[in-house]
Design a protein around this motif. Structure first.
Motif, PDB file in Angstrom:
ATOM      1  N   SER A 155     -70.910 -18.413  32.799  1.00  0.00           N
ATOM      2  CA  SER A 155     -71.247 -18.698  34.193  1.00  0.00           C
ATOM      3  C   SER A 155     -72.583 -19.428  34.237  1.00  0.00           C
ATOM      4  O   SER A 155     -73.493 -19.137  33.457  1.00  0.00           O
TER       5      SER A 155
ATOM      6  N   GLN B 172     -66.106 -16.192  28.774  1.00  0.00           N
ATOM      7  CA  GLN B 172     -66.378 -17.001  29.954  1.00  0.00           C
ATOM      8  C   GLN B 172     -67.875 -17.195  30.071  1.00  0.00           C
ATOM      9  O   GLN B 172     -68.647 -16.288  29.755  1.00  0.00           O
TER      10      GLN B 172
ATOM     11  N   GLU C 181     -64.373 -21.627  30.691  1.00  0.00           N
ATOM     12  CA  GLU C 181     -63.830 -20.867  29.575  1.00  0.00           C
ATOM     13  C   GLU C 181     -64.655 -21.141  28.321  1.00  0.00           C
ATOM     14  O   GLU C 181     -65.047 -22.276  28.058  1.00  0.00           O
TER      15      GLU C 181
ATOM     16  N   ASP D 255     -67.907 -21.383  36.637  1.00  0.00           N
ATOM     17  CA  ASP D 255     -67.439 -20.572  35.508  1.00  0.00           C
ATOM     18  C   ASP D 255     -66.585 -21.457  34.623  1.00  0.00           C
ATOM     19  O   ASP D 255     -65.726 -22.206  35.119  1.00  0.00           O
TER      20      ASP D 255
ATOM     21  N   ARG E 150     -64.062 -12.140  28.981  1.00  0.00           N
ATOM     22  CA  ARG E 150     -63.275 -12.168  30.218  1.00  0.00           C
ATOM     23  C   ARG E 150     -62.490 -10.867  30.390  1.00  0.00           C
ATOM     24  O   ARG E 150     -62.013 -10.281  29.417  1.00  0.00           O
TER      25      ARG E 150
ATOM     26  N   THR F 196     -63.010 -22.639  35.452  1.00  0.00           N
ATOM     27  CA  THR F 196     -62.186 -21.650  36.153  1.00  0.00           C
ATOM     28  C   THR F 196     -62.687 -21.352  37.562  1.00  0.00           C
ATOM     29  O   THR F 196     -61.977 -20.735  38.351  1.00  0.00           O
TER      30      THR F 196
END
Length: 361
Positions: free
Chosen positions: A281, A279, A329, A327, A359, A308
């Protein structure tokens, strides 16, 4: 009866003792290899904690042990402690978290890093960031969002200004109890908890304890500490805080959402490598023009990147501008993610990558 039971159990106990001896020998053999790994890491200035590697180890072992009877969560719990002890042979890590002892932040720290670390309880999330930035801690653990109440705004604000990056995450089930010294509400006038915990239990409190004044404090464990000193106070906190401060439960599992969870991020350290289950951010802002938000999101869709989380926060610059916390993937080294970020960098007014990391489950 006892003699017959012992006759049947003794051969099984003997076999368990044999297996335990074999396990200990293998663990010591593993530890010797870990020490060799540590020496190699020192020559390369490599980090002691590699969350992506640890998750890969756990996933592989869970697959190998799929036939049971140990369940996947058992395998994870066992190997997290094995790896925690192994890390401490290289160097004991110091982990900053929102204290005092007994908070869910401490639980998140121990769930992710294991017991073989030195916890550094901090009085605020700001102090967690400062401890890592100043080198007083190797990593920090900070709450970032709750499944019921949403984002933890202070963590988001701090992520904007810090030089630290996110290197991991963990989601922890949140089970709130109403606690007092006596286990009763006789003479109790106020209930203390973190503001988010009060919000997560507001329906239960309104129904079962409507006369109690609600008071927000820095953490649920701090509320438990106060309640342990003052019989007129009740606290909302978890089992760990109850045990540490000697409190009794008036009622258990009082959170309004039975599936209540809080997600914590690990701050500090180096950027983990891509695992295939990652993931990324980031924080973005856009130019003040028509269609700006659409143009910000469009590269994700075009490059097949799933988003997400999408959170907006006022920029506090007096011009009705917003920061967008996103966020997605994938890892920033993945081709499609890298291409999407490159396009965003050209069109966004501001972009900051907070980190790419494995994740949690």
């Amino acid at each position: 009866m006892d003699e017959e039971l012992n006759l049947k159990l003794q051969p099984l106990r003997d076999r368990i003792d044999e297996l335990d001896a074999q396990l200990l020998a293998l663990l010591n053999e593993r530890a010797a290899v870990v020490l060799e790994v540590g020496e190699v890491k020192k020559t390369m200035s490599a980090p002691v904690f590699r969350p992506e590697r640890e998750l890969q180890v756990i996933a592989r072992l869970q697959q190998l042990g799929a036939a049971g009877p140990l369940r996947p969560e058992h395998v994870e719990a066992i190997w997290r402690e094995i790896m925690s002890a192994s890390r401490s042979l290289e160097r004991e890590l110091t982990i900053a978290y929102l204290g005092p002892v007994g908070t869910y932040s401490e639980l998140a720290m121990q769930t992710l890093f294991g017991q073989s670390v030195k916890g550094l309880p901090c009085s605020s999330i700001d102090e967690v960031f400062r401890a890592v930035e100043a080198g007083g801690a190797d990593y920090g653990v900070a709450p970032v969002e709750n499944s019921t109440e949403g984002a933890v705004s202070r963590t988001l604000d701090l992520m904007l200004d810090t030089t630290l990056t996110i290197s991991g995450e963990i989601a922890v089930p949140i089970h709130h109890n109403l606690l007092t010294k006596s286990g009763k509400l006789d003479g109790v006038k106020r209930v203390c908890a973190h503001a988010q915990a009060l919000a997560q239990c507001q329906e239960w409190l309104s129904k079962h304890a409507p006369t109690l004044e609600r008071q927000a404090v820095s953490s649920n464990a701090e509320a438990a500490r106060l309640a342990a000193e003052d019989p007129t106070l009740a606290a909302i906190a978890g089992d760990r805080a109850a045990a540490h401060y000697g409190l009794q439960a008036v009622a258990s599992l009082i959170q309004d959402d039975p599936h209540n969870r809080t997600r914590f991020v690990v701050i500090g350290g180096t950027s983990p490598e891509s695992t295939g289950r990652d993931q990324t951010s980031m924080i973005l802002s856009v130019k003040n023009e028509p269609g700006a938000v659409f143009h910000m999101l469009e590269p994700f869709a075009r490059h097949g990147v799933s988003m997400t989380r999408f959170e907006s926060r006022p920029a506090r610059r007096g011009a009705w501008e917003y920061w967008f916390y996103i966020d997605i993937e994938g890892h920033s080294d993945d081709a499609n993610v890298a291409e999407a970020i490159e396009e965003l960098d050209r069109s966004a007014a501001f972009i900051k990558i907070l980190g790419s990391y494995p994740r949690s489950h």
